[in-house]
Design a protein around this motif. Sequence first.
Motif, short mmCIF file in Angstrom:
data_model
loop_
_atom_site.label_atom_id
_atom_site.label_comp_id
_atom_site.label_asym_id
_atom_site.label_seq_id
_atom_site.Cartn_x
_atom_site.Cartn_y
_atom_site.Cartn_z
N CYS A 1 9.76 13.59 -5.53
CA CYS A 1 9.65 14.96 -5.02
C CYS A 1 10.96 15.43 -4.40
O CYS A 1 11.34 16.58 -4.57
N VAL B 1 6.96 8.37 -4.59
CA VAL B 1 6.69 9.81 -4.71
C VAL B 1 7.65 10.61 -3.85
O VAL B 1 8.08 11.70 -4.23
N VAL B 2 8.01 10.09 -2.68
CA VAL B 2 9.01 10.76 -1.84
C VAL B 2 10.32 10.92 -2.61
O VAL B 2 10.94 11.98 -2.60
N GLN C 1 0.82 -1.20 0.00
CA GLN C 1 0.00 0.00 0.00
C GLN C 1 0.86 1.26 0.00
O GLN C 1 0.53 2.23 -0.66
N SER C 2 1.97 1.25 0.70
CA SER C 2 2.79 2.45 0.83
C SER C 2 3.90 2.54 -0.21
O SER C 2 4.66 3.50 -0.21
N ALA D 1 3.83 3.18 -3.47
CA ALA D 1 3.70 4.36 -4.34
C ALA D 1 4.10 5.63 -3.60
O ALA D 1 4.74 6.51 -4.17
N ALA D 2 3.74 5.72 -2.33
CA ALA D 2 4.10 6.90 -1.55
C ALA D 2 5.61 7.01 -1.38
O ALA D 2 6.17 8.11 -1.43
N VAL D 3 6.28 5.89 -1.19
CA VAL D 3 7.74 5.90 -1.07
C VAL D 3 8.37 6.35 -2.39
O VAL D 3 9.34 7.11 -2.41
#
Length: 94
Positions: free
Chosen positions: A46, A42-43, A35-36, A38-40
């Motif tokens: 960015c 994006v970090v 689940q996380s 994609a967020a990693v």
Amino acid sequence: VFFGILFPIGLAIVLGAIFGDKLAYDGASYTWLQQSFAAVGVVGICATGLMGLPLTVSDYRCKSGVSNKNICSKGYVLVLFGYWNLKNYLISSN
């Protein structure tokens, strides 16, 4: 290179060590790490983009392109005040 590649990989390793095969919620078909993921990513994207801006400005200063010019036309205190207001607005809107 550090913030764009190594930091997200390290963050994924730490999250994998902490949560492992734990499901995202009861009855989920995917794990917390999946689940996380994609967020990693994006970090990393960015962080790479935001780290590129100061490097570009410092490179211009090194080449004497803007060494004697004031980059911030409104003053640093006003910019910091605007940043503080934006931060407080984003926090209060959540």
